[in-house]
Design a protein around this motif. Sequence first.
Motif, PDB file in Angstrom:
ATOM      1  N   TRP A 476      29.075  38.415  17.805  1.00 45.18           N
ATOM      2  CA  TRP A 476      28.916  39.858  17.602  1.00 45.18           C
ATOM      3  C   TRP A 476      27.434  40.152  17.377  1.00 45.18           C
ATOM      4  CZ3 TRP A 476      32.626  43.330  18.464  1.00 45.18           C
ATOM      5  CH2 TRP A 476      33.963  42.921  18.393  1.00 45.18           C
ATOM      6  N   ARG A 509      33.047  46.928  17.515  1.00 44.98           N
ATOM      7  CA  ARG A 509      33.685  47.150  16.209  1.00 44.98           C
ATOM      8  C   ARG A 509      32.674  47.808  15.283  1.00 44.98           C
ATOM      9  NH1 ARG A 509      33.928  40.948  13.677  1.00 44.98           N
ATOM     10  NH2 ARG A 509      31.684  40.833  13.210  1.00 44.98           N
ATOM     11  N   GLN A 518      36.194  48.132  10.225  1.00 43.49           N
ATOM     12  CA  GLN A 518      37.374  48.713  10.864  1.00 43.49           C
ATOM     13  C   GLN A 518      38.452  47.642  10.963  1.00 43.49           C
ATOM     14  OE1 GLN A 518      35.819  49.503  15.069  1.00 43.49           O
ATOM     15  NE2 GLN A 518      37.893  48.783  15.534  1.00 43.49           N
ATOM     16  N   GLU A 520      40.766  45.314  12.743  1.00 45.58           N
ATOM     17  CA  GLU A 520      40.715  44.778  14.112  1.00 45.58           C
ATOM     18  C   GLU A 520      42.103  44.568  14.701  1.00 45.58           C
ATOM     19  OE1 GLU A 520      37.962  41.604  14.767  1.00 45.58           O
ATOM     20  OE2 GLU A 520      36.461  42.457  13.415  1.00 45.58           O
ATOM     21  N   GLU A 521      43.079  44.444  13.834  1.00 49.54           N
ATOM     22  CA  GLU A 521      44.445  44.211  14.312  1.00 49.54           C
ATOM     23  C   GLU A 521      44.971  45.457  15.038  1.00 49.54           C
ATOM     24  OE1 GLU A 521      48.881  43.789  12.508  1.00 49.54           O
ATOM     25  OE2 GLU A 521      47.181  43.690  11.123  1.00 49.54           O
ATOM     26  N   THR A 531      44.783  51.448  15.177  1.00 48.27           N
ATOM     27  CA  THR A 531      43.666  50.540  14.893  1.00 48.27           C
ATOM     28  C   THR A 531      43.611  49.496  15.998  1.00 48.27           C
ATOM     29  OG1 THR A 531      45.062  49.066  13.595  1.00 48.27           O
ATOM     30  CG2 THR A 531      43.879  50.788  12.384  1.00 48.27           C
ATOM     31  N   ILE A 533      40.615  46.719  18.353  1.00 49.47           N
ATOM     32  CA  ILE A 533      39.306  46.633  18.994  1.00 49.47           C
ATOM     33  C   ILE A 533      39.373  47.254  20.380  1.00 49.47           C
ATOM     34  CG2 ILE A 533      37.641  44.994  19.961  1.00 49.47           C
ATOM     35  CD1 ILE A 533      37.468  44.701  17.083  1.00 49.47           C
TER      36      ILE A 533
END
Length: 541
Positions: A476, A509, A518, A520-521, A531, A533
Amino acid sequence: MKRSSTIYGAAIGGILAVPLTVIFYLAEQLFGLPFVPFNIFDWMARVLPGDIVRFGIDTMVKFITTLNIGDSTSSTAKSLEHIMAILGLWVTCIVAGGVFFFIMHERETQTGTVAGLILGVIVGVPVALISVSVSPTGVISPVVEAVWVVAVFAVWGFAVGRVWMYDRASQTATEEAEVQRMDRRSFLVRIGGLSAVITVVGAGLGALLENREESTAQTISESDATPQPVQLPNADDPFIPAPGTRPEYTPLDEHYRIDIRSRPLELDVSEWKLTIDGMVDTPLELSLDDLRNNYEPRHQFVTLSCISNPVGGDLISTTRWTGASVRDVLAGAGVQKGDVPLYLNIQSADGFHESLELAMVEEDERIMFTYAWDAEPLRDKHGSPLRIYIPDRYGMKQPKWIESVTISDEKEVGFWVDRRWDPVARVKATSVVDTVAVDELVEQEDGQTLVPIGGIAFAGARSISKVEVKVDDDEWVEAQLRSPLSDKTWVIWRYDWPFEEGEHRFAVRCVDGESDPQIEESQDTFPSGATGIHSVSETLE
Ligand SMILES: Nc1nc2c(c(=O)[nH]1)N[C@H]1C(S)=C(S)[C@@H](COP(=O)(O)O)O[C@H]1N2
Ligand SMILES: [Mo]
């Protein structure tokens, strides 16, 4: 014989439903009478169990996004709803026509006119009651509306009855009787032609009226309000969004629209009053001018999102909201406080309602009765004349077309909360890749080529502290952020990625202003907001 008669009746019922629809449309444009198919549709959306309605909406949104039809999900969805509503009325008329011919055939009745009128009333009365039940209060008298709807259906039924008689006569006529026989097919063609004429003329006239209304509305707002383009507070930020990033400040025409009505309410602003009552010392009745002139106007740049917005969806927009702090307005009413928590039960003219803790209003002066967007009076579809702003909440908690606020120690369950959506509806942090600008590569002096990638990140009223991008399975990496319009709007981010040929996946993200990343799931929109990505794939050559 019986079967063909039933089918013929169904065809007649259906064909005659077309001019029926046009008459309702014309009367809507001329006199503001309800367009019945939409009212029935709206009623169904309210009385059907929330889960079924949600399934319907989900299916429609998936259909729109999969086939990629229309410019925006919310306006395409409304158009589809309109089509479904009109088809619904036609199916009703087809069934009613078929049943009518079937019964008449069984009973070998000759006099079709009275029976036809009865048919019209049988269909018309429930439709009228339903229609009245969802019509906004105070726009048109319910009695006038009901009589009108029943009358139109009675005429439709009468026509169906006449066709029955005519058909009956020509089916039983003997050759010798020399009754001029016309077979069903050519009769259908004739009546179809007549319907088509009524439809074309009526629909054309209605459309003319509709356009004329729109253009007068335009001239009024142009001459009335001095057009002052809104000054953007971050105008001198040198940050340039990646080409293809959505506009940071949504053009008002493109702001999404979601509500429980097929057509937006058109409330008469000069008649309208906001009532504040319940547990207060002085109940208030405020006109729009009272709200504008007696309280300090506040401007807030706000991103509004629907809880039904999927990750990467377009049910989210940004504009400048103007209004009066609810706290200031309540101060004038004098809330009767005791030791139990109190609520503001907010009622809207379309039957929508929500409630809000008084404690929240007292702590947060940003909660605002809003009467202007983008320096213009609120548009009809966005809740004219008054809506509320509640920071950090999805749209479902923020009524448009507000008519009254009742202070009470009893919390009224909100419209969507009653249908099992999240009672708090706090905005979930989300970030989106709007663009991988493969056609706008940036050549650097060292010969390196960069691919501009960009989009938005939003976390309600919590602002955004960080956005990160991930390409394929790399680490990232942090993106650049543009200074936002406010801490209640989305943030535009950008990342310039060193060009590599081939197909790549770009993911994003964010972290909100309270250092919470945030989620990610992946989670569906129901019941608390989506919710997950967001990512896009792009092939670079
Ligand atoms: N009176 C009323 N207010 C309402 C609604 C509604 O159906 N009726 N829908 C809510 C929902 S679900 C959303 S997302 C926002 C959308 O506001 P907009 O259409 O102006 O974008 O309005 C909210 N306020
Ligand atoms: Mo919504």
